[in-house]
Scaffold this motif. Structure first.
Motif, PDB file in Angstrom:
ATOM      1  N   LEU A   5      -2.046  10.959   1.381  1.00  0.00           N
ATOM      2  CA  LEU A   5      -2.840   9.955   0.659  1.00  0.00           C
ATOM      3  C   LEU A   5      -1.975   8.782   0.213  1.00  0.00           C
ATOM      4  O   LEU A   5      -2.415   7.620   0.243  1.00  0.00           O
ATOM      5  N   PHE A   6      -0.731   9.058  -0.215  1.00  0.00           N
ATOM      6  CA  PHE A   6       0.190   7.976  -0.580  1.00  0.00           C
ATOM      7  C   PHE A   6       0.436   7.048   0.618  1.00  0.00           C
ATOM      8  O   PHE A   6       0.474   5.823   0.466  1.00  0.00           O
ATOM      9  N   CYS A   7       0.613   7.631   1.806  1.00  0.00           N
ATOM     10  CA  CYS A   7       0.843   6.832   3.011  1.00  0.00           C
ATOM     11  C   CYS A   7      -0.363   5.953   3.331  1.00  0.00           C
ATOM     12  O   CYS A   7      -0.224   4.754   3.600  1.00  0.00           O
ATOM     13  N   ILE A   8      -1.559   6.546   3.293  1.00  0.00           N
ATOM     14  CA  ILE A   8      -2.778   5.795   3.599  1.00  0.00           C
ATOM     15  C   ILE A   8      -3.003   4.683   2.573  1.00  0.00           C
ATOM     16  O   ILE A   8      -3.290   3.534   2.919  1.00  0.00           O
ATOM     17  N   GLY A   9      -2.860   5.032   1.301  1.00  0.00           N
ATOM     18  CA  GLY A   9      -3.082   4.049   0.245  1.00  0.00           C
ATOM     19  C   GLY A   9      -2.057   2.935   0.254  1.00  0.00           C
ATOM     20  O   GLY A   9      -2.399   1.759   0.063  1.00  0.00           O
ATOM     21  N   GLY A  10      -0.773   3.270   0.477  1.00  0.00           N
ATOM     22  CA  GLY A  10       0.272   2.251   0.512  1.00  0.00           C
ATOM     23  C   GLY A  10       0.071   1.263   1.644  1.00  0.00           C
ATOM     24  O   GLY A  10       0.179   0.035   1.451  1.00  0.00           O
ATOM     25  N   LEU A  11      -0.232   1.771   2.833  1.00  0.00           N
ATOM     26  CA  LEU A  11      -0.464   0.892   3.983  1.00  0.00           C
ATOM     27  C   LEU A  11      -1.726   0.061   3.778  1.00  0.00           C
ATOM     28  O   LEU A  11      -1.761  -1.143   4.081  1.00  0.00           O
ATOM     29  N   GLY A  12      -2.768   0.687   3.234  1.00  0.00           N
ATOM     30  CA  GLY A  12      -4.026  -0.021   3.014  1.00  0.00           C
ATOM     31  C   GLY A  12      -3.904  -1.168   2.029  1.00  0.00           C
ATOM     32  O   GLY A  12      -4.448  -2.259   2.260  1.00  0.00           O
ATOM     33  N   THR A  13      -3.187  -0.959   0.920  1.00  0.00           N
ATOM     34  CA  THR A  13      -3.036  -2.038  -0.061  1.00  0.00           C
ATOM     35  C   THR A  13      -2.168  -3.174   0.478  1.00  0.00           C
ATOM     36  O   THR A  13      -2.415  -4.345   0.184  1.00  0.00           O
ATOM     37  N   ALA A  14      -1.185  -2.841   1.298  1.00  0.00           N
ATOM     38  CA  ALA A  14      -0.318  -3.875   1.867  1.00  0.00           C
ATOM     39  C   ALA A  14      -1.067  -4.763   2.851  1.00  0.00           C
ATOM     40  O   ALA A  14      -0.728  -5.951   3.012  1.00  0.00           O
ATOM     41  N   LEU A  15      -2.089  -4.207   3.505  1.00  0.00           N
ATOM     42  CA  LEU A  15      -2.828  -4.961   4.529  1.00  0.00           C
ATOM     43  C   LEU A  15      -4.202  -5.422   4.053  1.00  0.00           C
ATOM     44  O   LEU A  15      -4.925  -6.072   4.815  1.00  0.00           O
ATOM     45  N   ALA A  16      -4.572  -5.117   2.818  1.00  0.00           N
ATOM     46  CA  ALA A  16      -5.930  -5.386   2.325  1.00  0.00           C
ATOM     47  C   ALA A  16      -6.314  -6.863   2.475  1.00  0.00           C
ATOM     48  O   ALA A  16      -5.638  -7.732   1.922  1.00  0.00           O
TER      49      ALA A  16
END
Length: 457
Positions: free
Chosen positions: A83-94
């Motif tokens: 979940l940390f990986c998904i959330g970190g990548l998602g916020t960086a590309l949002a």
């Protein structure tokens, strides 16, 4: 290193979730300054972006306790790392505010899981004589994560590259996801599931053969049942542990520490410092937080949990009262401004050697094995709820009340916390988890004994 000596890398990777919690909650304070225009944020949506991680954390804490009791500590941490990986990548590309909030909630789910499971996992792996120090690694990692986020914010402040600020959280996320594959399962969870040979193999590697049989016997004697739920958490003999856990978790937030961690720049500018000096002061607070947590790791198993909590309360209350008095009587003066800096520094020092690490250490210690996961989860949910309330209420309360009277309110809460610890919290230093559970039964299990006698008749 001897094969019978605990592997320090095991505890490092076990506590790595703390770095991610600290980083993802701290980095937004700098990133939010630069994403406003690109994502079209107003005052409301800015607050939503910042606080959405705490909303996710409440849900993560709520379900992670049951998850870890059912599937094991190791698999639950693995899920949090993903979940940390998904959330970190998602916020960086949002691309929009809506995507940013959604992925911040995903990060919050990971935060809720890690803050529930990591202290529990470390507590169950550590030997009783050093359990406080090893469990404190979680808080140390949190403070390191916060400090790293401040330094990353400062490094990218000239370019305003907020996507890089957020995206660099992927590095420890991937490290945790890979590292946890090589970590053992908790021997106590394995025994609760009837996997005695696997539990014995884990303990052989960590303790040495001489202590294994004794520890296994203690765990089996203390074990009540395979699993427990909310109903078991409210059993009369467990209820005092629940009250202590909920109280410690809630009060850790309401004594005001996160207003200092999250809003230090705002507090410093409010008493007259320039923006650059305020940012530098924030880095200084982060550094002190890390250093004093290292001190706490050396003290917690020597002095004990309860004395440190009480002394910490006294120090925090005094620093907040002095801060308030300086601003009430001396107003907008240089002396009042520097008194504020010194008092906030003292507050962080005493918090970092007391309430900061000790609450994370004690939450899993308080609960018996059959409800340890869900008990720690419910307590951590309360912690994140308190964090959310304090985070959302601080800016408007600061505007209405001013720094003097607001911090005086936190001082009053600190006095209430002192009384709560004095009357409701018991010492756990030097006791195995099974000894703590036995003491809880002996002290509060009168109704349990009566029911047992009635059943025998």
């Amino acid at each position: 290193m001897s094969k019978n000596r605990p592997n320090s890398w095991l505890y490092f990777f076990g506590a790595l979730g703390g770095v991610l919690y600290g980083y993802d909650t701290g980095v937004i304070s700098g990133a939010i300054l630069f994403m406003k225009e690109e994502l079209g944020l107003n005052a409301f949506t800015e607050g939503l972006v910042v606080s959405s991680i705490l909303i996710g954390a409440m849900f993560g804490s709520g379900f992670s306790g049951k998850l870890t009791d059912r599937f094991g500590r190791r698999k639950a941490i693995m899920s949090a790392a993903l979940l940390f990986c998904i959330g970190g990548l998602g916020t960086a590309l949002a691309p929009t505010m809506e995507y940013m909030v959604a992925f911040r909630i995903v990060l919050g789910l990971a935060v809720g899981c890690s803050t529930t499971i990591v202290p529990l996992y470390l507590s169950e792996l550590a030997p009783k004589e050093s359990r406080g120090a090893l469990s404190s690694l979680n808080q140390l990692m949190i403070t390191i994560g916060i400090l790293i986020s401040y330094l990353i914010n400062y490094a990218f402040s000239d370019t305003g590259a907020w996507r890089w600020m957020l995206g660099l959280g992927l590095v420890p996320s991937i490290a945790l996801l890979i590292g946890i594959f090589f970590m053992p399962e908790s021997p106590r969870w394995l025994l609760a599931k009837g996997k005695e040979e696997k539990a014995r193999a884990v303990l052989n590697k960590m303790r040495g053969e001489k202590r294994v049989e004794q520890e296994i016997t203690e765990i089996k004697n203390a074990e009540q049942q395979d699993k427990g739920g909310l109903k078991e958490l409210f059993e009369p003999w467990v209820r005092p542990a629940l009250i202590a856990g909920l109280g410690l978790a809630f009060l850790q937030q309401f004594i005001g520490t996160n207003t200092i961690i999250y809003y230090a720049p705002k507090t410093f500018t409010n008493v007259g410092f320039e923006d650059s000096a305020a940012i530098l002061g924030t880095v200084g607070i982060g550094t002190v937080n890390v250093l004093m947590t290292l001190v706490a790791i050396r003290m917690i198993d020597r002095i004990g949990r309860k004395p440190l909590l009480l002394v910490g309360n006294a120090g925090m209350v005094i620093s907040l009262i002095v801060l308030s008095a300086a601003n009430i009587f001396f107003g907008d003066t240089t002396g009042a401004a520097w008194t504020t800096v010194i008092c906030l520094g003292i507050f962080i020092v005493v918090f970092a050697v007391s309430w900061g690490p000790i609450v994370w250490v004690m939450l899993p210690e308080l609960f018996p094995l059959h409800v340890r996961g869900i008990g720690t989860g419910v307590s951590t949910l309360m912690l994140h709820a308190g964090n959310l309330i304090v985070t959302l209420s601080f800016p408007p309360l600061l505007e209405v009340m001013g720094i003097s009277y607001l911090f005086l309110c936190y001082a009053v809460i600190g006095i209430a916390a002192f009384l709560f610890v004095f009357f409701k919290v018991t010492e756990t230093k030097g006791k195995s988890l099974e000894e703590i559970e036995h003491d809880l039964k002996e002290k509060h299990g009168g109704s349990l004994k009566a029911e047992s006698r009635a059943a025998e008749q």
